[in-house]
Design an enzyme around this catalytic site. Structure first.
Site, short mmCIF file in Angstrom:
data_model
loop_
_atom_site.label_atom_id
_atom_site.label_comp_id
_atom_site.label_asym_id
_atom_site.label_seq_id
_atom_site.Cartn_x
_atom_site.Cartn_y
_atom_site.Cartn_z
N GLU A 113 14.76 63.97 77.70
CA GLU A 113 16.06 64.01 78.21
C GLU A 113 16.25 63.08 79.31
O GLU A 113 16.97 61.98 79.52
CB GLU A 113 16.55 65.53 78.70
CG GLU A 113 17.98 65.66 79.19
CD GLU A 113 18.16 67.00 79.53
OE1 GLU A 113 17.09 67.85 79.97
OE2 GLU A 113 19.34 67.42 80.14
N ASP A 118 24.54 72.33 74.81
CA ASP A 118 23.75 72.61 75.81
C ASP A 118 24.26 73.83 76.85
O ASP A 118 23.42 75.06 76.60
CB ASP A 118 23.58 71.58 76.67
CG ASP A 118 22.07 71.20 77.35
OD1 ASP A 118 21.25 72.17 77.01
OD2 ASP A 118 21.91 70.08 77.96
N ASP A 119 24.96 73.52 77.59
CA ASP A 119 25.43 74.44 78.81
C ASP A 119 27.04 74.35 78.97
O ASP A 119 27.41 73.69 79.99
CB ASP A 119 24.53 73.95 80.23
CG ASP A 119 23.14 74.33 80.13
OD1 ASP A 119 22.47 75.35 80.07
OD2 ASP A 119 22.45 73.40 79.95
N HIS A 167 12.43 70.72 74.90
CA HIS A 167 13.29 69.62 75.32
C HIS A 167 12.16 68.47 75.59
O HIS A 167 11.07 68.77 75.96
CB HIS A 167 13.54 70.08 76.56
CG HIS A 167 15.09 71.24 76.73
ND1 HIS A 167 15.16 72.10 75.92
CD2 HIS A 167 16.13 70.89 76.94
CE1 HIS A 167 16.24 72.69 75.86
NE2 HIS A 167 16.98 71.97 76.67
N HIS A 220 21.42 73.94 70.01
CA HIS A 220 21.16 73.64 71.39
C HIS A 220 22.05 74.05 72.14
O HIS A 220 22.84 73.53 72.82
CB HIS A 220 20.76 72.07 71.65
CG HIS A 220 20.10 71.79 73.05
ND1 HIS A 220 19.53 70.63 73.21
CD2 HIS A 220 20.10 72.46 74.22
CE1 HIS A 220 18.98 70.54 74.45
NE2 HIS A 220 19.40 71.70 75.24
N HIS A 242 22.07 77.05 75.77
CA HIS A 242 21.38 77.92 76.66
C HIS A 242 22.30 78.91 76.97
O HIS A 242 23.28 78.69 77.48
CB HIS A 242 20.89 77.14 77.81
CG HIS A 242 20.02 75.84 77.61
ND1 HIS A 242 18.63 76.10 77.78
CD2 HIS A 242 20.03 74.92 77.38
CE1 HIS A 242 18.15 75.00 77.24
NE2 HIS A 242 18.95 74.12 77.12
N1 HPA Z 1 17.45 70.48 80.26
C1 HPA Z 1 16.51 71.22 80.66
N2 HPA Z 1 16.59 72.56 80.81
C2 HPA Z 1 17.82 73.23 80.76
C3 HPA Z 1 18.78 72.55 80.36
C4 HPA Z 1 18.71 71.06 79.65
O1 HPA Z 1 19.62 70.37 79.61
N3 HPA Z 1 19.74 73.29 80.25
C5 HPA Z 1 19.33 74.51 80.45
N4 HPA Z 1 18.02 74.53 80.86
ZN ZN Z 2 19.02 71.98 76.83
#
Ligand code: HPA
Ligand code: ZN
Length: 350
Positions: free
Chosen positions: A212, A290-291, A209, A29, A31
């Site tokens: 979250e 994630d990011d 996703h 996971h 991006h």
């Molecule tokens: N959630 C949803 N969309 C996203 C995320 C996330 O954590 N990171 C980048 N796009």
């Molecule tokens: Zn994500």
């Protein structure tokens, strides 16, 4: 996948951080647009003549104070606006792979958001060719097995998602599956039922996703309507006992992102993260970044900070490592190789 039992050796608490760093990992996971560090955003902006609404790297970084998912996404899409040419996509992914290699990532399945780019006039070919070339070089230069997963932006329409899929199909051999990301609340998985049904017919792997910020109902519909093979995040499952039992029984991988959850205020504090509770309930949870450029850490940062804050053990570390390799879309043979490497490192720390 069945394996002979491996007894996790006891590891002295003071050696746990070194074990976490050394552990071979799969990242499921990430991006790739979320790996754009402020320095690279400014370098690409300069190279491409793109004006940014921030005067400096420092002022951009100081804007990274998020209150929820949407407050992050607004800045994340602005950051991605500097990506124009194939080489930009290559350079972004290359920088990620350098970090991943340092964190002992053996396998990475990268999300990318083509609609963020095609909406600005960048072609699908530019995006996918740049990323795919970086994946090929990651294998050659770092020994990382890397694959691409095309994500649909859920705040956009079903029609837009179908058009995106059509545009990507000539490059079908360069990505292994599809995902669903962006603003979760108000955009339930079932909005994309027909798109995912088509992807299933095409033999694409499917993830989404869910849970979250959104409710457990979104996890149920990702599984039952979209028929996904993994849930990205999924931490809200904890509020639904029947769902928890199903996720445990079916060993559905959850790609949990602790530092992301902390920075987007999904949990008030990392110490209150439910990763340990998910693992102890038998769910196939994994740790991911994630990011990472926005949330303050790559894979090892996520492991180290989460273990320090919540008191997880070497047993949890082994389970996380194994869940990630088994939950990956690698071949059975590759998974056996990854597991042998994971267990060799644990033996070394006994
Ligand atoms: N959630 C949803 N969309 C996203 C995320 C996330 O954590 N990171 C980048 N796009
Ligand atoms: Zn994500």
């Amino acid at each position: 996948m069945t394996r002979p039992d491996f007894t996790v050796p006891s590891v002295a608490p003071e050696r746990l951080p070194d074990l976490l760093r050394a552990m071979p990992k799969a990242e499921l996971h990430i991006h790739i647009e979320g790996s754009l560090e402020p320095e690279l955003i400014f370098a690409l902006a300069g190279r491409n003549g793109v004006a940014l609404p921030y005067a400096s790297v420092e002022s951009l970084r100081s804007a990274y104070a998020f209150t929820d998912l949407q407050s992050f996404l607004d800045i994340y899409y602005a950051g991605a606006s500097v990506l124009l040419h194939e080489q930009d996509f290559y350079d972004m992914a290359r920088a990620y792979f350098e970090r991943a290699a340092a964190d002992n990532v053996l396998r990475a399945e990268l999300f990318f958001d083509p609609q963020t780019h095609t909406a600005r006039g960048v072609s699908m070919q530019t995006v996918i060719h740049g990323l795919h070339r970086a994946c090929a070089d990651a294998k050659a230069d770092f020994g990382i097995d890397a694959e691409l997963i095309l994500c649909f932006l859920r705040h956009l329409s079903e029609e837009d998602a179908f058009a995106t899929l059509e545009a990507a199909l000539p490059l079908r051999d360069k990505f292994i599956g599809v995902g669903l990301d962006s603003s979760e609340l108000g955009h339930p998985p079932e909005k994309f039922a027909r798109v995912f049904a088509r992807c299933r017919e095409l033999g694409l792997r499917r993830v989404a996703h869910a849970g979250e910020e959104g409710p457990p109902a979104y996890i149920w519909s990702a599984l039952d309507v979209l028929q996904v093979e993994r849930i990205d995040h999924g931490v809200q499952a904890i509020h639904d006992a029947e769902l928890m039992a199903r996720l445990a029984r079916e060993r559905v991988p959850l790609t949990v992102c602790p530092l992301s959850n902390q920075k987007l205020c999904v949990f008030p504090d990392l110490a209150e993260h439910n990763l340990g509770a998910l693992l102890d309930a038998g769910l196939a949870a994994t740790v991911n970044s994630d990011d990472p450029a926005y949330f303050g850490g790559y894979m090892n940062d996520n492991f180290l900070q989460t273990f320090a804050a919540t008191g997880l053990t070497a047993q949890h570390a082994y389970q996380l490592g194994r869940n990630a390799f088994e939950g990956s879309f690698a071949s059975a043979e590759a998974k056996r190789g990854y597991m042998a490497q994971l267990e060799a490192v644990f033996r070394r720390f006994s």
